[in-house]
Write a protein that holds these residues in place. Sequence first.
Motif, PDB file in Angstrom:
ATOM      1  N   ILE A  91       0.972  -1.252   0.059  1.00 22.31           N
ATOM      2  CA  ILE A  91       0.101   0.105  -0.118  1.00 22.31           C
ATOM      3  C   ILE A  91       0.877   1.241   0.019  1.00 22.31           C
ATOM      4  O   ILE A  91       1.684   1.265   0.569  1.00 22.31           O
ATOM      5  N   LEU A  93       1.013   5.097   0.711  1.00 20.52           N
ATOM      6  CA  LEU A  93       0.367   5.847   1.636  1.00 20.52           C
ATOM      7  C   LEU A  93       0.990   7.268   1.619  1.00 20.52           C
ATOM      8  O   LEU A  93       2.038   7.564   1.964  1.00 20.52           O
ATOM      9  N   VAL A 134      -3.745  10.591  -5.201  1.00 15.48           N
ATOM     10  CA  VAL A 134      -4.868   9.633  -5.190  1.00 15.48           C
ATOM     11  C   VAL A 134      -5.667   9.805  -6.076  1.00 15.48           C
ATOM     12  O   VAL A 134      -6.176   8.589  -6.585  1.00 15.48           O
ATOM     13  N   ASP A 140      -2.280   4.945  -2.988  1.00 18.30           N
ATOM     14  CA  ASP A 140      -3.511   4.047  -2.623  1.00 18.30           C
ATOM     15  C   ASP A 140      -4.432   5.027  -1.875  1.00 18.30           C
ATOM     16  O   ASP A 140      -5.724   5.353  -1.637  1.00 18.30           O
ATOM     17  N   ALA A 141      -3.781   5.754  -0.730  1.00 17.47           N
ATOM     18  CA  ALA A 141      -4.608   6.602  -0.053  1.00 17.47           C
ATOM     19  C   ALA A 141      -3.756   7.750   0.478  1.00 17.47           C
ATOM     20  O   ALA A 141      -2.575   7.656   0.333  1.00 17.47           O
ATOM     21  N   LEU A 155     -14.195   9.230  -4.546  1.00 17.71           N
ATOM     22  CA  LEU A 155     -13.178   9.472  -3.500  1.00 17.71           C
ATOM     23  C   LEU A 155     -14.422   9.079  -2.099  1.00 17.71           C
ATOM     24  O   LEU A 155     -15.281   9.435  -1.915  1.00 17.71           O
ATOM     25  N   TRP A 267      -9.235   8.056  -0.068  1.00 11.17           N
ATOM     26  CA  TRP A 267      -8.773   7.141  -0.726  1.00 11.17           C
ATOM     27  C   TRP A 267      -9.914   6.832  -2.005  1.00 11.17           C
ATOM     28  O   TRP A 267     -11.165   7.536  -1.888  1.00 11.17           O
ATOM     29  N   SER A 268      -9.502   6.213  -2.971  1.00 12.72           N
ATOM     30  CA  SER A 268     -10.458   5.809  -4.033  1.00 12.72           C
ATOM     31  C   SER A 268     -11.480   4.732  -3.645  1.00 12.72           C
ATOM     32  O   SER A 268     -10.894   3.689  -3.316  1.00 12.72           O
ATOM     33  N   SER A 271     -10.385   1.133  -5.727  1.00 11.02           N
ATOM     34  CA  SER A 271      -9.088   0.863  -5.319  1.00 11.02           C
ATOM     35  C   SER A 271      -9.200  -0.811  -5.115  1.00 11.02           C
ATOM     36  O   SER A 271     -10.040  -1.347  -4.510  1.00 11.02           O
ATOM     37  N   ILE A 277      -6.852  -0.703   2.579  1.00 15.49           N
ATOM     38  CA  ILE A 277      -7.370   0.608   2.976  1.00 15.49           C
ATOM     39  C   ILE A 277      -8.067   0.658   4.273  1.00 15.49           C
ATOM     40  O   ILE A 277      -7.997   1.511   5.128  1.00 15.49           O
ATOM     41  N   GLN A 281      -7.602   2.271   7.694  1.00 10.27           N
ATOM     42  CA  GLN A 281      -8.713   3.247   8.178  1.00 10.27           C
ATOM     43  C   GLN A 281      -9.104   2.684   9.668  1.00 10.27           C
ATOM     44  O   GLN A 281      -9.045   3.592  10.528  1.00 10.27           O
TER      45      GLN A 281
END
Length: 294
Positions: A91, A93, A134, A140-141, A155, A267-268, A271, A277, A281
């Motif tokens: 990931i 970040l 992003v 990714d985030a 998003l 984030w998307s 993804s 993600i 989170q």
Amino acid sequence: MDTRFLESFLTVAESGSMAEAARRLGITPAAVAQRIRALEDEVGTLLLSRAGRTVRPTEAGSAILARGRNILRDVRDLQALAGRGSIAGEIRLGAISTALTGLLPTILARLLAAAPMLDLYVVPGTSVELYRQVTEGDIDAAIVVKPQFAFPKTLDWHVLRSEPLIVLAPERIADRDPHSLLRSEPFIRYDRNHWGGRLADSYLRRVGIRPHERLELDALEAIAVMVSKGLGVSLLPDWAPPWPAGLSVAKIALPANAPERHIGLVWSRASSRIRLIQALQTVASQVSMDPIAG
């Protein structure tokens, strides 16, 4: 083709420095140079050239940059899909500077303790830069400041910390009214190119204060040090500790309904690493509820 060689080339091309690329990748500059040579041997042409202390892509190198990024993104997607049974994979970040020293170390420590197979690549930057990365899928985030516009539906956003704007002043004048300080003392402005700086500027406009500007800086830690040295006062968010050591400053609250800078994770929704993600989170939310983070 070894994707590590391609990743090293892209990192050098983006950073403009073998040493900086080595720092980001966690290997030695000699190892980076060796990977670049191996990639150049494989494709049969030079990909990088030196211009003084800067390393730049050649014409051939520039031609493969975009395709190379797509290849690495596809590889990370495959790794994420293969690891659906566990929290594993890579990931990328992004994080703003105050998150890098405040929230992020605890977040990463807890996340990696729970998911030791996770590979993390941290990208520093401003909220504006990281938001763009992003949206374009380069990372990714990101932990960023919430902008003063609505996020697109593509998003997702989760707030981690709310930081009220405060007047930062030398201790010797801490007993004065905050608006009086902003009107009369030399003002060190939080850069308006940053979303937090725009929030401060909006507040000044709303209350009709036109400060006597002395400096405009993009680093909150540097502003705090300059206030401590008596160079002026500032209007900035009360960011998560640590603050620079040895400061002689006072944090003065604004009148009721002072605006807040909201720090959160963006984030998307589409993804392929959404499980990773979501794990991030969850841990970030737990850390944000700790007393030191609140």
